[in-house]
Design a protein around this motif. Sequence first.
Motif, PDB file in Angstrom:
ATOM      1  N   CYS A  96       0.833  -1.209   0.000  1.00 39.96           N
ATOM      2  CA  CYS A  96       0.000   0.000   0.000  1.00 39.96           C
ATOM      3  C   CYS A  96       0.865   1.255   0.000  1.00 39.96           C
ATOM      4  N   ALA A  97       1.954   1.231   0.749  1.00 36.66           N
ATOM      5  CA  ALA A  97       2.831   2.394   0.807  1.00 36.66           C
ATOM      6  C   ALA A  97       3.377   2.745  -0.570  1.00 36.66           C
ATOM      7  N   LEU A  98       3.537   1.738  -1.436  1.00 39.41           N
ATOM      8  CA  LEU A  98       4.137   1.952  -2.748  1.00 39.41           C
ATOM      9  C   LEU A  98       3.113   2.243  -3.839  1.00 39.41           C
ATOM     10  N   LEU A  99       1.833   2.146  -3.527  1.00 40.10           N
ATOM     11  CA  LEU A  99       0.810   2.373  -4.541  1.00 40.10           C
ATOM     12  C   LEU A  99       0.691   3.843  -4.939  1.00 40.10           C
ATOM     13  N   TYR A 100       1.196   4.731  -4.093  1.00 37.80           N
ATOM     14  CA  TYR A 100       1.127   6.175  -4.374  1.00 37.80           C
ATOM     15  C   TYR A 100       2.454   6.778  -3.932  1.00 37.80           C
ATOM     16  N   PHE A 101       3.479   6.569  -4.749  1.00 38.54           N
ATOM     17  CA  PHE A 101       4.847   6.929  -4.371  1.00 38.54           C
ATOM     18  C   PHE A 101       5.607   7.225  -5.662  1.00 38.54           C
ATOM     19  N   SER A 102       5.868   8.494  -5.928  1.00 39.46           N
ATOM     20  CA  SER A 102       6.447   8.890  -7.212  1.00 39.46           C
ATOM     21  C   SER A 102       7.944   9.145  -7.167  1.00 39.46           C
ATOM     22  N   ASP A 103       8.570   9.006  -5.989  1.00 36.44           N
ATOM     23  CA  ASP A 103      10.018   9.196  -5.906  1.00 36.44           C
ATOM     24  C   ASP A 103      10.674   7.861  -6.239  1.00 36.44           C
ATOM     25  N   PHE A 104      10.797   7.595  -7.545  1.00 36.12           N
ATOM     26  CA  PHE A 104      11.159   6.266  -8.004  1.00 36.12           C
ATOM     27  C   PHE A 104      12.585   5.867  -7.634  1.00 36.12           C
ATOM     28  N   GLY A 105      13.434   6.846  -7.309  1.00 33.09           N
ATOM     29  CA  GLY A 105      14.794   6.532  -6.908  1.00 33.09           C
ATOM     30  C   GLY A 105      14.971   6.369  -5.411  1.00 33.09           C
ATOM     31  N   ASP A 106      13.925   6.620  -4.639  1.00 33.92           N
ATOM     32  CA  ASP A 106      13.984   6.497  -3.184  1.00 33.92           C
ATOM     33  C   ASP A 106      14.266   5.043  -2.802  1.00 33.92           C
ATOM     34  N   LYS A 107      15.197   4.836  -1.883  1.00 34.29           N
ATOM     35  CA  LYS A 107      15.576   3.474  -1.500  1.00 34.29           C
ATOM     36  C   LYS A 107      14.410   2.689  -0.910  1.00 34.29           C
ATOM     37  N   ARG A 108      13.415   3.396  -0.383  1.00 37.34           N
ATOM     38  CA  ARG A 108      12.259   2.707   0.205  1.00 37.34           C
ATOM     39  C   ARG A 108      11.462   1.952  -0.852  1.00 37.34           C
ATOM     40  N   MET A 109      11.568   2.392  -2.129  1.00 38.20           N
ATOM     41  CA  MET A 109      10.823   1.727  -3.192  1.00 38.20           C
ATOM     42  C   MET A 109      11.176   0.233  -3.244  1.00 38.20           C
ATOM     43  N   LYS A 110      12.459  -0.076  -3.175  1.00 36.93           N
ATOM     44  CA  LYS A 110      12.888  -1.469  -3.217  1.00 36.93           C
ATOM     45  C   LYS A 110      12.772  -2.137  -1.847  1.00 36.93           C
ATOM     46  N   GLU A 111      13.097  -1.402  -0.795  1.00 37.24           N
ATOM     47  CA  GLU A 111      13.051  -1.982   0.551  1.00 37.24           C
ATOM     48  C   GLU A 111      11.644  -2.459   0.896  1.00 37.24           C
ATOM     49  N   TYR A 112      10.638  -1.648   0.591  1.00 36.97           N
ATOM     50  CA  TYR A 112       9.265  -2.020   0.931  1.00 36.97           C
ATOM     51  C   TYR A 112       8.771  -3.155   0.040  1.00 36.97           C
ATOM     52  N   ALA A 113       9.218  -3.185  -1.219  1.00 39.77           N
ATOM     53  CA  ALA A 113       8.835  -4.281  -2.103  1.00 39.77           C
ATOM     54  C   ALA A 113       9.382  -5.606  -1.586  1.00 39.77           C
ATOM     55  N   VAL A 114      10.630  -5.605  -1.161  1.00 35.94           N
ATOM     56  CA  VAL A 114      11.239  -6.821  -0.601  1.00 35.94           C
ATOM     57  C   VAL A 114      10.540  -7.223   0.687  1.00 35.94           C
ATOM     58  N   ALA A 115      10.229  -6.251   1.537  1.00 36.28           N
ATOM     59  CA  ALA A 115       9.543  -6.552   2.799  1.00 36.28           C
ATOM     60  C   ALA A 115       8.178  -7.172   2.543  1.00 36.28           C
ATOM     61  N   SER A 116       7.451  -6.637   1.571  1.00 41.38           N
ATOM     62  CA  SER A 116       6.129  -7.176   1.256  1.00 41.38           C
ATOM     63  C   SER A 116       6.226  -8.622   0.793  1.00 41.38           C
ATOM     64  N   ALA A 117       7.145  -8.898  -0.126  1.00 40.21           N
ATOM     65  CA  ALA A 117       7.302 -10.260  -0.641  1.00 40.21           C
ATOM     66  C   ALA A 117       7.730 -11.222   0.465  1.00 40.21           C
ATOM     67  N   SER A 118       8.641 -10.779   1.319  1.00 42.56           N
ATOM     68  CA  SER A 118       9.129 -11.639   2.410  1.00 42.56           C
ATOM     69  C   SER A 118       8.011 -11.979   3.388  1.00 42.56           C
ATOM     70  N   CYS A 119       7.199 -10.981   3.732  1.00 45.30           N
ATOM     71  CA  CYS A 119       6.087 -11.226   4.659  1.00 45.30           C
ATOM     72  C   CYS A 119       5.059 -12.172   4.032  1.00 45.30           C
ATOM     73  N   TYR A 120       4.796 -12.000   2.745  1.00 42.74           N
ATOM     74  CA  TYR A 120       3.816 -12.865   2.084  1.00 42.74           C
ATOM     75  C   TYR A 120       4.309 -14.305   2.041  1.00 42.74           C
TER      76      TYR A 120
END
Length: 414
Positions: free
Chosen positions: A118-142
């Motif tokens: 959800c945090a990444l569904l509305y996030f336009s700073d595509f170079g922000d390190k959180r873009m990848k960190e949150y994607a990895v966290a989501s996949a790991s939790c799932y």
Amino acid sequence: MNTQSSQSGKEQANTNAANVKVASPEKKHWAQPSFFNDNVLLDALIKHILGLMPYGMTDFGEVMDVVHQLRGSDEETWVSAWAALATRLQDRAEDADRNNRSVTAASAYLRASTYWRCALLYFSDFGDKRMKEYAVASASCYERHISLSGYPAERIEIPYEGSFLPGYFYRSPHADEKAPLLIVTPGRDTWAEDTRWVCEGALQRGIHCLTYDGPGQGFALRLNNLTFRPDWEKVVSPLIDFALEKFTEIDASNIALMGLSFGGYLVPRVAAFDKRIKLCITDPGNISWGRQIIAQLERFADRPLAELPDQLRNLVSDYAWKHGVPNSIKDVVQALQPYDNSAILDQVTCETLVLDGTGEVFHGARPFFDALNCPKEYLLFDESSTAQSHCQIGGYATATEFIFDRIADRLGRG
């Protein structure tokens, strides 16, 4: 709920929308745009997120707590509020996991996974390190949720042009030795995991399900830097090859393909070129996605991006990122020109189920249905269904009942 089939040639109606009392204009209805937020995109996302509650992916109080924190269209507030909630849930899950409380851990991991996305569904700073960190966290939790809960899912990596597309194969516990397969294509904004409401409908009816992040979507975009392409058959046909080789329980003569939102535009192209598709489901139907978006953008073609309204400026940036082009209206318009299926619709020969809604934001389903020459059915969700919004947002349970009764019949699982 209205349907029309090319085979019967008769109008059918499960309910009579004409008898439904629609809320008067002065009253705000939940299905209207801007019910939770004046930003139409955020409003739709909130409704989608709430719609995942019956599947254990979100909880009402948690979602509404975030909604209460939002400040209009402020992006950083959106990102940080969902991330804070995801962090709390993941911490709770990990604590339960360490103490062998697998039920609690699995439940909390599942919701944490959703909130990271959800945090990444509305996030336009595509170079922000959180873009990848949150994607990895989501996949790991799932994945941890799947492992602890015993949910019949397996994470897969589909080889794709020197990289891979991430996805999940869901095995139906009600399937025969050989069973049908439903392949689900998400939209521009949602991820493979977000289509679980669709997968549930398949699994309960003895149909295996495969969902994936294609180029330009979810994990494939944010971690593998893969962007959208118009010739989507080059994405799905290799995916079918992979699935048939890896999962021998699939009945190769019984493959259905479903697309949601932008995915609903993409999948007819696959059906036109890959005749292994027995049934195509478009949600909603759309002849030319590019034409619709280009018409919106060309009115502002001579204006600098900085002078555009915030929502339109964000739309241009999002399209530029997901299509791998410079951030300008001119480049986005050029990238969208090939997204037009007009020339190939006569090559779609498989049976096609076209979904639509009286509250749809894209009004292309009926013209798409009329343009098809294959066996087809048009299914309109009206106000009485409470699933009339874009891709049945807010009415996933109802949508599943109507859609999957039809899918099951056509795949021999009725």
